[in-house]
Design a protein around this motif. Structure first.
Motif, PDB file in Angstrom:
ATOM      1  N   ASN A 104       0.831  -1.202   0.000  1.00 18.50           N
ATOM      2  CA  ASN A 104       0.000   0.000   0.000  1.00 18.50           C
ATOM      3  C   ASN A 104       0.872   1.261   0.000  1.00 18.50           C
ATOM      4  OD1 ASN A 104      -2.455  -1.555   0.304  1.00 18.50           O
ATOM      5  ND2 ASN A 104      -1.911  -1.826   2.456  1.00 18.50           N
ATOM      6  N   SER A 105       2.101   1.125  -0.463  1.00 20.37           N
ATOM      7  CA  SER A 105       3.061   2.236  -0.439  1.00 20.37           C
ATOM      8  C   SER A 105       2.713   3.292  -1.480  1.00 20.37           C
ATOM      9  CB  SER A 105       4.474   1.719  -0.696  1.00 20.37           C
ATOM     10  OG  SER A 105       4.817   0.708   0.229  1.00 20.37           O
ATOM     11  N   THR A 106       3.265   4.479  -1.279  1.00 22.65           N
ATOM     12  CA  THR A 106       3.091   5.567  -2.244  1.00 22.65           C
ATOM     13  C   THR A 106       4.461   6.040  -2.727  1.00 22.65           C
ATOM     14  OG1 THR A 106       3.052   7.187  -0.420  1.00 22.65           O
ATOM     15  CG2 THR A 106       0.932   6.360  -1.213  1.00 22.65           C
ATOM     16  N   ASN A 107       4.473   6.443  -4.010  1.00 25.60           N
ATOM     17  CA  ASN A 107       5.663   7.037  -4.626  1.00 25.60           C
ATOM     18  C   ASN A 107       6.865   6.086  -4.655  1.00 25.60           C
ATOM     19  OD1 ASN A 107       6.742   9.234  -5.993  1.00 25.60           O
ATOM     20  ND2 ASN A 107       7.652  10.118  -4.146  1.00 25.60           N
ATOM     21  N   ALA A 108       6.583   4.778  -4.759  1.00 24.13           N
ATOM     22  CA  ALA A 108       7.665   3.779  -4.793  1.00 24.13           C
ATOM     23  C   ALA A 108       7.833   3.238  -6.200  1.00 24.13           C
ATOM     24  CB  ALA A 108       7.360   2.644  -3.829  1.00 24.13           C
ATOM     25  N   THR A 109       9.090   2.918  -6.545  1.00 21.61           N
ATOM     26  CA  THR A 109       9.388   2.333  -7.862  1.00 21.61           C
ATOM     27  C   THR A 109       9.966   0.923  -7.756  1.00 21.61           C
ATOM     28  OG1 THR A 109      11.558   3.400  -7.853  1.00 21.61           O
ATOM     29  CG2 THR A 109       9.747   4.595  -8.919  1.00 21.61           C
ATOM     30  N   ALA A 143       8.700  -9.243   9.543  1.00 18.94           N
ATOM     31  CA  ALA A 143       8.665  -9.042   8.096  1.00 18.94           C
ATOM     32  C   ALA A 143       8.978  -7.576   7.802  1.00 18.94           C
ATOM     33  CB  ALA A 143       7.299  -9.416   7.541  1.00 18.94           C
ATOM     34  N   LEU A 144       9.847  -7.328   6.815  1.00 25.69           N
ATOM     35  CA  LEU A 144      10.309  -5.977   6.485  1.00 25.69           C
ATOM     36  C   LEU A 144      10.047  -5.671   5.017  1.00 25.69           C
ATOM     37  CD1 LEU A 144      12.036  -3.352   6.913  1.00 25.69           C
ATOM     38  CD2 LEU A 144      14.036  -4.781   6.345  1.00 25.69           C
ATOM     39  N   LEU A 145       9.476  -4.506   4.755  1.00 29.65           N
ATOM     40  CA  LEU A 145       9.343  -4.003   3.389  1.00 29.65           C
ATOM     41  C   LEU A 145      10.210  -2.755   3.249  1.00 29.65           C
ATOM     42  CD1 LEU A 145       8.140  -3.678   0.549  1.00 29.65           C
ATOM     43  CD2 LEU A 145       6.222  -2.442   1.618  1.00 29.65           C
ATOM     44  N   VAL A 146      11.069  -2.771   2.214  1.00 34.58           N
ATOM     45  CA  VAL A 146      11.886  -1.598   1.869  1.00 34.58           C
ATOM     46  C   VAL A 146      11.457  -1.142   0.481  1.00 34.58           C
ATOM     47  CG1 VAL A 146      14.207  -0.691   1.490  1.00 34.58           C
ATOM     48  CG2 VAL A 146      13.824  -2.451   3.232  1.00 34.58           C
ATOM     49  N   VAL A 147      10.938   0.074   0.366  1.00 30.53           N
ATOM     50  CA  VAL A 147      10.570   0.620  -0.936  1.00 30.53           C
ATOM     51  C   VAL A 147      11.562   1.735  -1.289  1.00 30.53           C
ATOM     52  CG1 VAL A 147       8.139   0.013  -0.818  1.00 30.53           C
ATOM     53  CG2 VAL A 147       8.896   2.197   0.143  1.00 30.53           C
TER      54      VAL A 147
END
Length: 408
Positions: free
Chosen positions: A142-147, A176-180
């Motif tokens: 649900n991230s924003t401005n990620a590529t 659990a880790l998310l890196v955008v």
């Protein structure tokens, strides 16, 4: 000589053991922190720590989350560390000494960006955060401005998909880790995932159509239940019903347990004014129905001379009282009979039972129609009819008259 030797040996032992005694206690890293955790390269950081126990060696480890590139520092309580390469870093403090060792890792603790403008914002949701192994978890970004996306599931596996699914095959607690990322820098978010074999899966439903809310347990592998209804009341029933006296939103918690442990689920239950009204109406109707079937004597007419009397809701053959009898003067179904009326009814029942009318019984055996006609006859006519007692008296008077005539 022996007397001098023994005290010397004891003294040497005390001297040798004293450092160990003074160093007693576990080595523990309680916490550490940095004055800066996010900024642009070169990022100048100052780390301080809270450590207890006899520590002789320190090691700070800075590891890039995505590349695994690592730098170190061996300065003790605090350390200056300049992060020159952009990226997201895990930071670990490792300490050891004669009494043991300990370490503390903070995941994605420092982020060094290329540019602080127009950065992405990491966010995601999961299909589950707990359950029994093997546990499949779907991750939704649900991230924003990620590529680009980089996932670490906490068990050694990674993914670069936007919305991956991961299977946790063994029990344990995972982060659990998310890196955008975009061209300017990074953003991170973590989520704890608990996987334990044998723990119950907690779930329940609630029927809030009335003030009496019916809770239905839908948990799996549970042997114990602990309900908190949000209004101060609790229950240990599996599927209880709880009455709310006031409308409102209530936070209901079910904690399900078994031999392996316990887990909880929290849900908001809305009880409306209409539901409360339905409950009160239902309770009132039930109370009315219940009162009409009690052993008390209820009168269906305000005129006691034409009263209909119910005894436990059934007709008594000995009194000849018909529970279905009605009168135009009836104005109430719940007028209680006075004590005097109850007393007279009891006396009438006793008299009828002790002195049965054989003539009426013979008439009853002739036909049902005759019996119904007799019961529906007017009270004044039945009062003027000759009773068996009067016929006996008339017979005695007749015999006396005959005997007097003969004497003459």
């Amino acid at each position: 000589m022996k007397k001098i030797f023994l005290p010397m040996v004891l003294l040497v032992l005390v001297i040798l053991l004293m450092p160990t005694a003074l160093a007693a206690g576990d080595v523990t890293v309680n916490d550490f922190s940095s004055n800066v955790t996010n900024g642009n390269v070169t990022l100048f950081t100052m780390f301080t720590s809270d450590v207890t126990g006899n520590v002789t060696h320190w090691k700070w480890i800075f590891e890039n989350v995505e590349t695994g590139a690592t730098t170190y520092s061996s300065i003790e309580t605090s350390t200056h560390h300049n992060i020159k390469k952009p990226g997201v870093y895990d930071v670990t403090l490792l300490v050891w000494g004669p009494d043991g060792n300990d370490s503390l890792t903070k995941i994605a603790y420092v982020t060094a960006n290329r540019n602080s403008s127009n950065l992405p914002v990491a966010d995601f949701s999961t299909s589950s955060t707990y359950g029994s192994a093997p546990l499949n978890v779907s991750f939704t970004d649900n991230s924003t401005n990620a590529t680009s996306w980089y996932w670490k599931f906490g068990d050694g596996d990674i993914s670069k998909e936007m919305n991956p699914t991961h299977n946790y095959s063994t029990e344990g607690d995972y982060t659990a880790l998310l890196v955008v990322e975009n061209e300017n820098g990074w953003s991170t978010k973590t989520q704890e995932i608990s996987v334990h074999n044998g723990l119950p899966i907690v779930d329940f439903s609630a029927d809030n159509s009335s003030g009496s809310v019916k809770f239905t347990d839908l948990s799996q592998n549970a042997t114990g239940w602990d309900w908190d209804f949000g209004d101060g009341d609790t229950s240990d029933d599996e599927s209880p019903t709880h009455i709310y006296s006031e409308a409102g939103n209530y936070t209901v918690t079910l904690t399900a347990s078994n031999e392996a442990g316990s887990l909880s689920k929290v849900s908001l239950v809305n009880v409306t004014e209409e539901a409360i009204a339905n409950e009160e109406s239902s309770s009132s109707s039930h109370h009315h129905h219940h009162s009409s079937s009690t052993g008390s004597i209820n009168v269906s007419s305000a005129n006691t001379s034409n009263a209909i009397i119910y005894l436990n809701g059934t007709e008594s053959e000995s009194t000849g009282i018909d529970q279905n009898y009605s009168t135009e003067t009836s104005v109430s179904d719940n007028i209680s009979a006075s004590s005097e009326l109850q007393s007279s009814v009891t006396e009438a029942m006793n008299e009828t039972q002790s002195e049965p009318d054989t003539q009426d019984l013979e008439q009853d055996n002739e036909s049902t129609a005759d019996s119904e006609q007799t019961q529906s006859s007017d009270a004044s006519e039945s009062g003027s009819a000759k009773s068996p007692g009067f016929e006996v008296i008339y017979g005695v008077i007749g015999l006396l008259g005959v005997s007097l005539c003969r004497r003459r």
